[in-house]
Design a protein around this motif. Structure first.
Motif, short mmCIF file in Angstrom:
data_model
loop_
_atom_site.label_atom_id
_atom_site.label_comp_id
_atom_site.label_asym_id
_atom_site.label_seq_id
_atom_site.Cartn_x
_atom_site.Cartn_y
_atom_site.Cartn_z
N MET A 194 0.79 -1.01 0.29
CA MET A 194 -0.06 0.17 -0.31
C MET A 194 1.19 1.14 -0.50
SD MET A 194 -2.85 1.68 -0.24
CE MET A 194 -3.66 0.05 0.33
N ARG A 195 0.97 2.16 -1.24
CA ARG A 195 1.86 3.21 -1.10
C ARG A 195 0.90 4.28 -0.33
NH1 ARG A 195 5.51 3.20 -4.75
NH2 ARG A 195 5.49 1.91 -6.48
N CYS A 196 2.10 4.93 0.60
CA CYS A 196 2.18 6.39 0.76
C CYS A 196 1.10 7.11 0.44
CB CYS A 196 3.25 6.91 2.08
SG CYS A 196 2.60 8.07 2.76
N PRO A 197 -0.24 7.51 0.68
CA PRO A 197 -0.62 8.72 0.13
C PRO A 197 0.09 10.32 -0.02
CG PRO A 197 -2.12 8.45 1.97
CD PRO A 197 -0.76 7.35 2.46
N PHE A 198 1.36 10.21 1.67
CA PHE A 198 1.90 11.40 1.49
C PHE A 198 3.12 11.23 1.18
CE2 PHE A 198 -1.48 10.53 5.58
CZ PHE A 198 -1.64 11.43 4.98
N CYS A 199 3.78 10.71 0.62
CA CYS A 199 5.08 10.52 0.61
C CYS A 199 4.92 9.68 -0.98
CB CYS A 199 6.58 10.32 1.29
SG CYS A 199 6.13 8.20 1.89
N VAL A 225 0.71 -2.12 9.44
CA VAL A 225 -0.47 -2.54 10.11
C VAL A 225 0.16 -1.69 11.11
CG1 VAL A 225 -2.73 -2.94 10.33
CG2 VAL A 225 -1.24 -3.62 8.45
N LEU A 226 -0.62 -1.39 11.64
CA LEU A 226 -0.54 -0.22 14.13
C LEU A 226 -2.26 -1.55 14.22
CD1 LEU A 226 0.08 3.48 13.40
CD2 LEU A 226 1.79 1.13 14.20
N ASP A 227 -3.62 -1.14 13.12
CA ASP A 227 -4.12 -1.51 14.25
C ASP A 227 -5.60 -2.57 12.96
OD1 ASP A 227 -6.24 -1.73 16.26
OD2 ASP A 227 -7.55 0.28 14.74
N SER A 228 -6.34 -3.02 13.53
CA SER A 228 -7.32 -3.37 11.92
C SER A 228 -8.36 -3.58 12.47
CB SER A 228 -6.51 -4.30 11.83
OG SER A 228 -5.76 -4.48 10.94
N ARG A 229 -9.49 -3.49 12.53
CA ARG A 229 -10.95 -3.52 13.29
C ARG A 229 -11.62 -3.26 11.89
NH1 ARG A 229 -11.49 1.54 16.34
NH2 ARG A 229 -9.22 1.34 17.49
N SER A 230 -13.22 -3.86 12.41
CA SER A 230 -13.83 -4.55 11.77
C SER A 230 -14.43 -2.81 11.58
CB SER A 230 -15.00 -5.40 12.21
OG SER A 230 -15.94 -5.27 11.44
N ALA A 231 -15.76 -2.89 10.50
CA ALA A 231 -16.02 -1.55 9.42
C ALA A 231 -17.40 -2.04 9.30
CB ALA A 231 -15.13 -0.14 8.91
N GLU A 248 0.65 2.47 9.51
CA GLU A 248 1.64 3.85 9.27
C GLU A 248 2.80 3.37 7.63
OE1 GLU A 248 4.22 5.68 13.30
OE2 GLU A 248 5.38 3.46 12.76
N CYS A 249 3.39 4.34 7.78
CA CYS A 249 4.23 5.02 6.63
C CYS A 249 5.90 4.36 6.99
CB CYS A 249 4.82 6.04 5.95
SG CYS A 249 5.76 6.17 4.46
N ALA A 250 6.77 3.48 5.98
CA ALA A 250 7.67 3.57 6.80
C ALA A 250 8.60 4.05 6.42
CB ALA A 250 8.50 1.52 6.24
N GLY A 251 8.63 4.63 5.09
CA GLY A 251 9.90 6.11 4.50
C GLY A 251 9.55 6.93 5.49
N CYS A 252 8.08 8.37 5.32
CA CYS A 252 7.87 8.71 6.21
C CYS A 252 7.40 9.27 7.45
CB CYS A 252 7.14 10.15 5.24
SG CYS A 252 5.12 9.30 4.93
N ALA A 253 6.79 7.98 8.56
CA ALA A 253 6.66 7.30 9.01
C ALA A 253 5.06 8.35 9.61
CB ALA A 253 7.62 8.36 10.89
N ARG A 254 4.66 9.04 8.33
CA ARG A 254 3.10 9.61 8.94
C ARG A 254 2.05 8.50 8.45
NH1 ARG A 254 2.30 14.73 5.36
NH2 ARG A 254 0.49 15.15 6.76
N ARG A 255 0.70 8.70 9.60
CA ARG A 255 -0.28 7.60 9.79
C ARG A 255 -1.12 8.22 8.45
NH1 ARG A 255 -0.14 6.37 15.90
NH2 ARG A 255 1.85 5.47 15.75
#
Length: 154
Positions: A1-6, A13-19, A30-37
């Motif tokens: 999944m590409r980061c929408p910021f960088c 994945v930090l958290d998964s839940r049913s929606a 959390e992006c491994a490149g820029c650390a944004r969520r």
């Protein structure tokens, strides 16, 4: 999944839940490149639902297009985005629960108006005016009269 910021292609994945009442999974990443969520949603890949328009054209069902129309109808009204998304979810689930792969725009419009009437009457009249293509004030008045009569019966 590409980061929408960088645009970096790795994230964790930090958290998964049913929606959406169990019809999708919401993942906080959390992006491994820029650390944004950022948040992603995972849904079952379904067969496309085709909408048959009034003039006979066909187009693929778009929940975003439906939601955008509802947002316009509810502009400056006390209706939350969560309520509108729930309304669209319910309509889409109802449409997909049938075995039909094509549905008329009229059927969708009626389903939306039925639910919107309960949610907010002003938004209902706004939506109905576009959907039913009101041509003059008289048509608005007739619709408001029908609403008033139904409110008295309830």
């Amino acid at each position: 999944m590409r980061c929408p910021f960088c645009g970096f292609s790795e994230s964790r994945v930090l958290d998964s839940r049913s929606a959406e009442d169990g019809y999708s999974i919401r993942r906080r990443r959390e992006c491994a490149g820029c650390a944004r969520r950022f948040t992603t949603y995972e849904r079952v890949d379904e067969l496309p639902l085709v909408v048959v328009k009034k003039d006979g054209r066909r187009e693929v069902f778009s929940r975003n297009k439906l939601l955008a129309g509802l947002v316009k109808a509810c502009q400056k009204r006390p209706v939350s985005m969560a309520a509108l998304e729930a309304l669209v979810d319910e309509v889409e689930r109802t449409l997909r629960s049938t075995a039909e792969l094509e549905v008329s725009s009229r059927q969708i419009g009626e389903m939306i108006m039925e639910r919107l009437r309960v949610l907010d009457e002003v938004a209902y009249v706004r939506f109905a005016s576009v959907y039913r293509e009101f041509r003059d004030v008289q048509e608005f008045l007739q619709e408001i009269q029908r609403l008033s009569e139904n409110a008295v019966k309830v």
